[in-house]
Write a protein that holds these residues in place. Structure first.
Motif, PDB file in Angstrom:
ATOM      1  N   TRP A   4      48.926  36.312  50.822  1.00 10.99           N
ATOM      2  CA  TRP A   4      47.883  36.062  51.814  1.00 10.99           C
ATOM      3  C   TRP A   4      46.588  36.775  51.421  1.00 10.99           C
ATOM      4  O   TRP A   4      45.504  36.194  51.459  1.00 10.99           O
ATOM      5  N   ALA A   5      46.692  38.033  51.003  1.00 13.40           N
ATOM      6  CA  ALA A   5      45.495  38.767  50.583  1.00 13.40           C
ATOM      7  C   ALA A   5      44.926  38.182  49.296  1.00 13.40           C
ATOM      8  O   ALA A   5      43.704  38.150  49.106  1.00 13.40           O
ATOM      9  N   GLY A   6      45.798  37.717  48.408  1.00 11.30           N
ATOM     10  CA  GLY A   6      45.322  37.078  47.180  1.00 11.30           C
ATOM     11  C   GLY A   6      44.505  35.837  47.476  1.00 11.30           C
ATOM     12  O   GLY A   6      43.454  35.599  46.863  1.00 11.30           O
ATOM     13  N   ILE A   7      44.966  35.049  48.421  1.00 10.15           N
ATOM     14  CA  ILE A   7      44.213  33.857  48.830  1.00 10.15           C
ATOM     15  C   ILE A   7      42.879  34.267  49.441  1.00 10.15           C
ATOM     16  O   ILE A   7      41.842  33.654  49.155  1.00 10.15           O
ATOM     17  N   ASP A   8      42.887  35.328  50.273  1.00  9.82           N
ATOM     18  CA  ASP A   8      41.633  35.847  50.830  1.00  9.82           C
ATOM     19  C   ASP A   8      40.662  36.235  49.713  1.00  9.82           C
ATOM     20  O   ASP A   8      39.471  35.944  49.780  1.00  9.82           O
ATOM     21  N   GLY A   9      41.177  36.915  48.690  1.00 11.84           N
ATOM     22  CA  GLY A   9      40.340  37.346  47.573  1.00 11.84           C
ATOM     23  C   GLY A   9      39.750  36.184  46.795  1.00 11.84           C
ATOM     24  O   GLY A   9      38.573  36.198  46.425  1.00 11.84           O
ATOM     25  N   VAL A  31      39.244  33.071  47.908  1.00 17.13           N
ATOM     26  CA  VAL A  31      38.268  32.382  48.761  1.00 17.13           C
ATOM     27  C   VAL A  31      36.959  33.170  48.829  1.00 17.13           C
ATOM     28  O   VAL A  31      35.872  32.600  48.725  1.00 17.13           O
ATOM     29  N   ASP A  32      37.055  34.482  48.982  1.00 21.84           N
ATOM     30  CA  ASP A  32      35.853  35.312  49.069  1.00 21.84           C
ATOM     31  C   ASP A  32      35.074  35.305  47.755  1.00 21.84           C
ATOM     32  O   ASP A  32      33.847  35.234  47.763  1.00 21.84           O
ATOM     33  N   GLY A  73      46.754  42.187  46.026  1.00 24.55           N
ATOM     34  CA  GLY A  73      46.444  40.771  46.176  1.00 24.55           C
ATOM     35  C   GLY A  73      44.950  40.501  46.193  1.00 24.55           C
ATOM     36  O   GLY A  73      44.478  39.540  45.570  1.00 24.55           O
ATOM     37  N   LEU A  74      44.195  41.352  46.881  1.00 24.02           N
ATOM     38  CA  LEU A  74      42.737  41.191  46.900  1.00 24.02           C
ATOM     39  C   LEU A  74      42.149  41.367  45.512  1.00 24.02           C
ATOM     40  O   LEU A  74      41.270  40.608  45.092  1.00 24.02           O
ATOM     41  N   ARG A 115      40.384  38.218  43.757  1.00 24.42           N
ATOM     42  CA  ARG A 115      38.952  38.245  43.421  1.00 24.42           C
ATOM     43  C   ARG A 115      38.742  38.082  41.923  1.00 24.42           C
ATOM     44  O   ARG A 115      37.784  37.448  41.496  1.00 24.42           O
ATOM     45  N   TRP A 116      39.639  38.631  41.130  1.00 27.73           N
ATOM     46  CA  TRP A 116      39.539  38.473  39.683  1.00 27.73           C
ATOM     47  C   TRP A 116      39.690  36.995  39.315  1.00 27.73           C
ATOM     48  O   TRP A 116      38.919  36.479  38.511  1.00 27.73           O
ATOM     49  N   LEU A 117      40.672  36.325  39.921  1.00 27.23           N
ATOM     50  CA  LEU A 117      40.872  34.902  39.646  1.00 27.23           C
ATOM     51  C   LEU A 117      39.686  34.075  40.126  1.00 27.23           C
ATOM     52  O   LEU A 117      39.242  33.158  39.431  1.00 27.23           O
ATOM     53  N   GLY A 118      39.160  34.378  41.299  1.00 25.38           N
ATOM     54  CA  GLY A 118      38.008  33.648  41.824  1.00 25.38           C
ATOM     55  C   GLY A 118      36.758  33.879  40.999  1.00 25.38           C
ATOM     56  O   GLY A 118      35.983  32.953  40.745  1.00 25.38           O
TER      57      GLY A 118
END
Length: 160
Positions: free
Chosen positions: A51-56, A58-59, A129-130, A134-137
């Motif tokens: 869930w935090a990874g998805i947040d990261g 998206v952000d 996860g964040l 964020r690294w992936l995004g």
């Protein structure tokens, strides 16, 4: 609704469900208790991590500049603390209602030491996860920018 409230409610449901199902199953199959405890722990950790990874992700996609990004770690810290308190109180009530095996101890323990452990189970994987999200995004933004720069260089070389 605040972002942290949604995450706190969701993670509370996951934690309470994992702990209740674990308690019921351990009473029915006590020889598999150790394995089941690790499975329940893994489920809670993975939900927070994903869930935090998805947040990261998206952000990072929403805000290309790192200075413009939201303070998501505070969202997850608040969610972790509230989740810990809610799940401690609810699990204590469930234990008092007669569901054996849930592992609830005294009310004071559930809202102090037990809550600290639960908060850590939410905050630590959420931070990882964040970071990964964020690294992936950001990586996606870089590849798009690299592609644009490559196209500009090719166009400039053709005109030169």
């Amino acid at each position: 609704m605040n972002r942290w409230v949604l995450r706190a409610v969701g993670m509370s449901i996951v934690h309470i469900a994992a702990r209740t199902v674990l308690g019921i199953v351990i009473v029915e199959a006590p020889l598999h208790g150790t394995t089941l405890k690790f499975v329940a722990l893994a489920i809670v950790l993975l939900v927070a991590l994903i869930w935090a990874g998805i947040d990261g992700i998206v952000d990072a996609r929403r805000h290309e500049d790192p200075d413009d990004r939201e303070d998501l770690i505070m969202v997850w810290i608040k969610a972790g603390v509230v989740t810990a308190l809610i799940s401690g109180v609810v699990c204590y009530i469930i234990d008092q209602a007669g569901v054996s095996g849930i592992g609830a101890t005294s009310f004071f323990f559930e809202i102090t030491s037990g809550a600290a452990g639960t908060a850590l189970m939410i905050i630590a994987p959420a931070a990882v996860g964040l970071l990964v999200g964020r690294w992936l995004g950001r990586r996606e933004h870089k590849s798009e920018r690299d592609e644009e720069l490559y196209e500009e260089r090719e166009a400039h070389e053709l005109h030169a």
